[in-house]
Design a protein around this motif. Structure first.
Motif, short mmCIF file in Angstrom:
data_model
loop_
_atom_site.label_atom_id
_atom_site.label_comp_id
_atom_site.label_asym_id
_atom_site.label_seq_id
_atom_site.Cartn_x
_atom_site.Cartn_y
_atom_site.Cartn_z
N LEU A 61 0.83 -1.21 0.00
CA LEU A 61 0.00 0.00 0.00
C LEU A 61 0.86 1.26 0.00
O LEU A 61 0.55 2.24 -0.68
N ARG A 62 1.96 1.25 0.73
CA ARG A 62 2.87 2.40 0.77
C ARG A 62 3.50 2.66 -0.59
O ARG A 62 3.74 3.81 -0.97
N ILE A 63 3.78 1.59 -1.31
CA ILE A 63 4.36 1.73 -2.65
C ILE A 63 3.32 2.29 -3.63
O ILE A 63 3.62 3.17 -4.43
N GLU A 64 2.11 1.79 -3.53
CA GLU A 64 1.07 2.18 -4.49
C GLU A 64 0.50 3.57 -4.23
O GLU A 64 0.13 4.28 -5.18
N TYR A 65 0.41 3.97 -2.97
CA TYR A 65 -0.23 5.24 -2.61
C TYR A 65 0.73 6.11 -1.80
O TYR A 65 1.01 5.80 -0.64
N PRO A 66 1.20 7.22 -2.35
CA PRO A 66 2.09 8.11 -1.59
C PRO A 66 1.45 8.65 -0.30
O PRO A 66 2.17 9.00 0.63
N ALA A 67 0.12 8.69 -0.23
CA ALA A 67 -0.58 9.19 0.95
C ALA A 67 -0.60 8.16 2.09
O ALA A 67 -1.07 8.46 3.18
N ILE A 68 -0.13 6.95 1.83
CA ILE A 68 -0.05 5.92 2.87
C ILE A 68 1.42 5.75 3.23
O ILE A 68 2.24 5.42 2.39
N THR A 69 1.72 6.00 4.50
CA THR A 69 3.10 5.93 4.98
C THR A 69 3.17 5.02 6.20
O THR A 69 2.15 4.64 6.77
N ALA A 70 4.39 4.72 6.61
CA ALA A 70 4.59 3.91 7.81
C ALA A 70 3.95 4.63 9.00
O ALA A 70 3.97 5.86 9.07
N GLY A 71 3.38 3.86 9.90
CA GLY A 71 2.66 4.41 11.05
C GLY A 71 3.46 5.44 11.83
O GLY A 71 4.56 5.16 12.28
N TYR A 72 2.89 6.61 12.00
CA TYR A 72 3.52 7.69 12.74
C TYR A 72 3.54 7.36 14.23
O TYR A 72 2.50 7.13 14.83
N HIS A 73 4.73 7.29 14.80
CA HIS A 73 4.93 6.96 16.22
C HIS A 73 4.38 5.58 16.59
O HIS A 73 3.95 5.36 17.73
N LEU A 74 4.35 4.67 15.62
CA LEU A 74 3.84 3.32 15.85
C LEU A 74 4.82 2.32 15.24
O LEU A 74 5.74 2.70 14.51
N ASN A 75 4.60 1.05 15.50
CA ASN A 75 5.42 0.00 14.90
C ASN A 75 5.27 0.08 13.38
O ASN A 75 4.20 -0.20 12.84
N LYS A 76 6.32 0.47 12.70
CA LYS A 76 6.28 0.71 11.26
C LYS A 76 5.98 -0.54 10.44
O LYS A 76 5.52 -0.47 9.32
N THR A 81 -0.12 4.96 8.31
CA THR A 81 -0.86 6.20 8.50
C THR A 81 -1.33 6.64 7.12
O THR A 81 -0.55 6.71 6.18
N VAL A 82 -2.64 6.92 7.03
CA VAL A 82 -3.27 7.27 5.77
C VAL A 82 -3.66 8.75 5.80
O VAL A 82 -4.43 9.17 6.67
N LEU A 83 -3.11 9.52 4.87
CA LEU A 83 -3.49 10.91 4.70
C LEU A 83 -4.78 10.92 3.89
O LEU A 83 -4.82 10.40 2.77
N ILE A 84 -5.83 11.47 4.47
CA ILE A 84 -7.15 11.48 3.82
C ILE A 84 -7.23 12.75 2.96
O ILE A 84 -7.82 13.75 3.34
N ASP A 85 -6.58 12.68 1.79
CA ASP A 85 -6.52 13.85 0.91
C ASP A 85 -7.25 13.61 -0.41
O ASP A 85 -7.14 14.41 -1.33
N GLY A 86 -7.96 12.49 -0.51
CA GLY A 86 -8.69 12.16 -1.74
C GLY A 86 -7.92 11.28 -2.70
O GLY A 86 -8.49 10.79 -3.67
N SER A 87 -6.64 11.07 -2.45
CA SER A 87 -5.84 10.25 -3.37
C SER A 87 -5.97 8.75 -3.11
O SER A 87 -5.63 7.95 -3.98
N VAL A 88 -6.46 8.39 -1.94
CA VAL A 88 -6.71 6.98 -1.62
C VAL A 88 -8.22 6.77 -1.74
O VAL A 88 -8.99 7.51 -1.12
N PRO A 89 -8.66 5.83 -2.56
CA PRO A 89 -10.10 5.62 -2.74
C PRO A 89 -10.84 5.41 -1.42
O PRO A 89 -10.34 4.74 -0.51
N ASP A 90 -12.03 6.00 -1.32
CA ASP A 90 -12.84 5.89 -0.11
C ASP A 90 -13.07 4.43 0.29
O ASP A 90 -13.01 4.09 1.47
N ASP A 91 -13.36 3.58 -0.70
CA ASP A 91 -13.61 2.17 -0.40
C ASP A 91 -12.38 1.51 0.22
O ASP A 91 -12.52 0.65 1.09
N LEU A 92 -11.19 1.90 -0.23
CA LEU A 92 -9.97 1.34 0.33
C LEU A 92 -9.76 1.80 1.77
O LEU A 92 -9.37 1.01 2.62
N VAL A 93 -10.05 3.06 2.04
CA VAL A 93 -9.92 3.57 3.42
C VAL A 93 -10.87 2.79 4.33
O VAL A 93 -10.47 2.33 5.40
N ARG A 94 -12.10 2.62 3.90
CA ARG A 94 -13.08 1.85 4.70
C ARG A 94 -12.58 0.42 4.90
O ARG A 94 -12.64 -0.11 6.00
#
Length: 123
Positions: A61-76, A81-94
């Motif tokens: 997911l991190r490779i496919e979507y720049p808005a998805i990154t390793a968990g901030y302050h969590l076990n990477k 961590t998903v930035l909800i900026d519209g670049s990740v499909p709503d269905d995928l976020v759900r």
């Protein structure tokens, strides 16, 4: 389109999910049976949510979507961590919210899981 209310509602739609604020009044921590499955500062713009994920899937997911990154302050390895900026499909976020919940629920003792009610709709 994701709003803070919609994000909260999807998290709380999971059986026996609860919203807590153990770190600060600004950080919603969603739990099942006391175990965290999502973290989100619902007053941030844009929204971002941290979710548990299977390690191999997390990397893809991190490779496919720049808005998805390793968990901030969590076990990477286990959290994204998903930035909800519209670049990740709503269905995928759900789906990621539901998968995070399912991963956490699956690790609970059987007697605890049995008290939680049905799994999320469509599962």
């Amino acid at each position: 389109m994701w709003t803070a209310d919609r994000l909260r509602a999807v998290c709380l739609d999971q059986p026996a999910a609860e919203e807590t604020f153990p770190f600060s009044a600004e950080l919603s921590v969603f739990k099942v049976a006391g175990k965290v499955f999502a973290l989100c500062a619902l007053d941030e713009t844009p929204l971002r949510i941290s979710l548990k994920c299977v390690p191999e899937v997390a990397v893809k997911l991190r490779i496919e979507y720049p808005a998805i990154t390793a968990g901030y302050h969590l076990n990477k390895q286990h959290w994204n961590t998903v930035l909800i900026d519209g670049s990740v499909p709503d269905d995928l976020v759900r789906e990621m919210i539901e998968d995070s919940y399912d991963l956490v629920r699956a690790k609970l003792p059987r007697n605890v899981r049995n008290t939680l009610g049905d799994v999320a709709p469509g599962k």
